[in-house]
Design a protein around this motif. Structure first.
Motif, short mmCIF file in Angstrom:
data_model
loop_
_atom_site.label_atom_id
_atom_site.label_comp_id
_atom_site.label_asym_id
_atom_site.label_seq_id
_atom_site.Cartn_x
_atom_site.Cartn_y
_atom_site.Cartn_z
N TRP A 222 0.83 -1.20 0.00
CA TRP A 222 0.00 0.00 0.00
C TRP A 222 0.87 1.25 0.00
N LEU A 223 0.41 2.28 -0.70
CA LEU A 223 1.08 3.58 -0.77
C LEU A 223 0.07 4.64 -0.37
N GLU A 224 0.41 5.44 0.65
CA GLU A 224 -0.49 6.51 1.09
C GLU A 224 -0.35 7.72 0.17
N ILE A 225 -1.48 8.28 -0.21
CA ILE A 225 -1.51 9.49 -1.03
C ILE A 225 -1.58 10.69 -0.10
N THR A 226 -0.53 11.48 -0.09
CA THR A 226 -0.44 12.63 0.82
C THR A 226 -0.83 13.92 0.09
N GLN A 227 -1.20 14.92 0.87
CA GLN A 227 -1.49 16.22 0.29
C GLN A 227 -0.24 16.80 -0.38
N GLN A 228 0.92 16.54 0.20
CA GLN A 228 2.16 17.04 -0.40
C GLN A 228 2.38 16.45 -1.80
N ARG A 229 2.11 15.16 -1.97
CA ARG A 229 2.25 14.53 -3.29
C ARG A 229 1.28 15.17 -4.27
N VAL A 230 0.03 15.39 -3.83
CA VAL A 230 -0.97 16.02 -4.69
C VAL A 230 -0.54 17.44 -5.06
N ASN A 231 -0.05 18.20 -4.08
CA ASN A 231 0.41 19.56 -4.34
C ASN A 231 1.59 19.58 -5.30
N ASN A 232 2.52 18.64 -5.12
CA ASN A 232 3.67 18.55 -6.03
C ASN A 232 3.22 18.26 -7.45
N PHE A 233 2.26 17.38 -7.61
CA PHE A 233 1.73 17.06 -8.94
C PHE A 233 1.05 18.29 -9.54
N ALA A 234 0.28 18.99 -8.71
CA ALA A 234 -0.38 20.21 -9.18
C ALA A 234 0.66 21.22 -9.67
N GLY A 235 1.75 21.36 -8.93
CA GLY A 235 2.81 22.28 -9.34
C GLY A 235 3.47 21.86 -10.64
N ALA A 236 3.67 20.56 -10.81
CA ALA A 236 4.33 20.06 -12.02
C ALA A 236 3.44 20.19 -13.25
N THR A 237 2.13 20.10 -13.07
CA THR A 237 1.21 20.09 -14.22
C THR A 237 0.46 21.40 -14.41
N PHE B 192 -16.62 15.42 -2.60
CA PHE B 192 -15.94 14.21 -2.15
C PHE B 192 -15.66 14.22 -0.65
N GLY B 193 -15.90 15.36 0.01
CA GLY B 193 -15.69 15.46 1.45
C GLY B 193 -14.24 15.58 1.87
N ALA B 194 -13.35 15.68 0.90
CA ALA B 194 -11.92 15.80 1.16
C ALA B 194 -11.24 16.11 -0.17
N PRO B 195 -10.00 16.60 -0.12
CA PRO B 195 -9.29 16.76 -1.39
C PRO B 195 -9.01 15.38 -2.00
N ILE B 196 -8.96 15.36 -3.33
CA ILE B 196 -8.70 14.11 -4.03
C ILE B 196 -7.47 14.26 -4.93
N ALA B 197 -6.83 13.14 -5.19
CA ALA B 197 -5.69 13.11 -6.11
C ALA B 197 -6.18 13.32 -7.53
N SER C 17 -13.31 5.63 -9.49
CA SER C 17 -13.50 6.11 -8.13
C SER C 17 -12.37 7.07 -7.76
N PRO C 18 -12.68 8.15 -7.00
CA PRO C 18 -11.61 9.08 -6.61
C PRO C 18 -10.71 8.50 -5.52
N VAL C 19 -9.53 9.09 -5.42
CA VAL C 19 -8.59 8.75 -4.35
C VAL C 19 -8.50 9.97 -3.44
N LYS C 20 -9.05 9.85 -2.26
CA LYS C 20 -8.98 10.95 -1.30
C LYS C 20 -7.58 11.04 -0.71
N VAL C 21 -7.16 12.26 -0.42
CA VAL C 21 -5.89 12.45 0.27
C VAL C 21 -5.96 11.69 1.59
N GLY C 22 -4.91 10.96 1.88
CA GLY C 22 -4.85 10.12 3.08
C GLY C 22 -5.19 8.67 2.80
N ALA C 23 -5.79 8.39 1.64
CA ALA C 23 -6.13 7.02 1.27
C ALA C 23 -4.86 6.26 0.89
N LYS C 24 -4.95 4.95 0.95
CA LYS C 24 -3.84 4.10 0.52
C LYS C 24 -4.26 3.36 -0.75
#
Length: 154
Positions: A26-41, A59-64, A101-108
């Motif tokens: 399992w790999l946890e999806i962090t807000q930092q990873r999402v933010n880094n992707f947003a910055g790159a794209t 979605f009740g939370a930020p999503i990847a 299905s979306p991947v919420k931040v904090g999900a694995k």
């Protein structure tokens, strides 16, 4: 994680037709990873990068980003299969990609891979077609299902 399986020749790759390559850790999806992707794209849509607003959103939370989820296929695939003793490996493309299905931040998430076919191609190579499924811990539906094509040359 060390790859679950290693192949060292085109013949070994051919023998994978129909193989279930298993699942990664399992790999946890962090807000930092999402933010880094947003910055790159340049995709800074609030459903990804604004946790407060996203908490009140659909979605009740930020999503990847869907494409972030898809991009993780590459490093996760390396945890399933190591191809050694080959002169060149090429990510040849995708035939079909869906994000059920979306991947919420904090999900694995984890990757499940199966080899659909392996065919010979010109220049002493093989084309491997795979189905990749990104599973979300505790979710009924996968986050991503992709039909991928890789080419390997001796």
């Amino acid at each position: 994680m060390t790859a679950l399986r290693t192949v060292t020749s085109l013949d070994e790759i051919k023998s994978l037709t129909g193989a279930d390559l298993g699942r990664t850790d399992w790999l946890e999806i962090t807000q930092q990873r999402v933010n880094n992707f947003a910055g790159a794209t340049g995709d800074h849509q609030w459903i990804h990068t604004d946790p407060e607003r996203a908490a009140a959103g659909p979605f009740g939370a930020p999503i990847a980003h869907g494409y972030l989820t898809l991009s993780l296929v590459i490093p996760l695939f390396n945890d399933l299969l190591a191809v050694e003793g080959i002169s060149m490996n090429i990510n040849y493309g995708l035939d079909k990609v869906r994000f059920p299905s979306p991947v919420k931040v904090g999900a694995k998430i984890r990757l499940h891979g199966t080899v659909d076919s392996v065919e010979e191609v010109k220049a002493n190579g093989v084309e491997m077609r795979l189905t990749f499924t990104i599973e979300v811990e505790g979710a009924e539906k996968p986050a991503c299902v992709a039909s991928a094509i890789y080419r390997h040359y001796a």
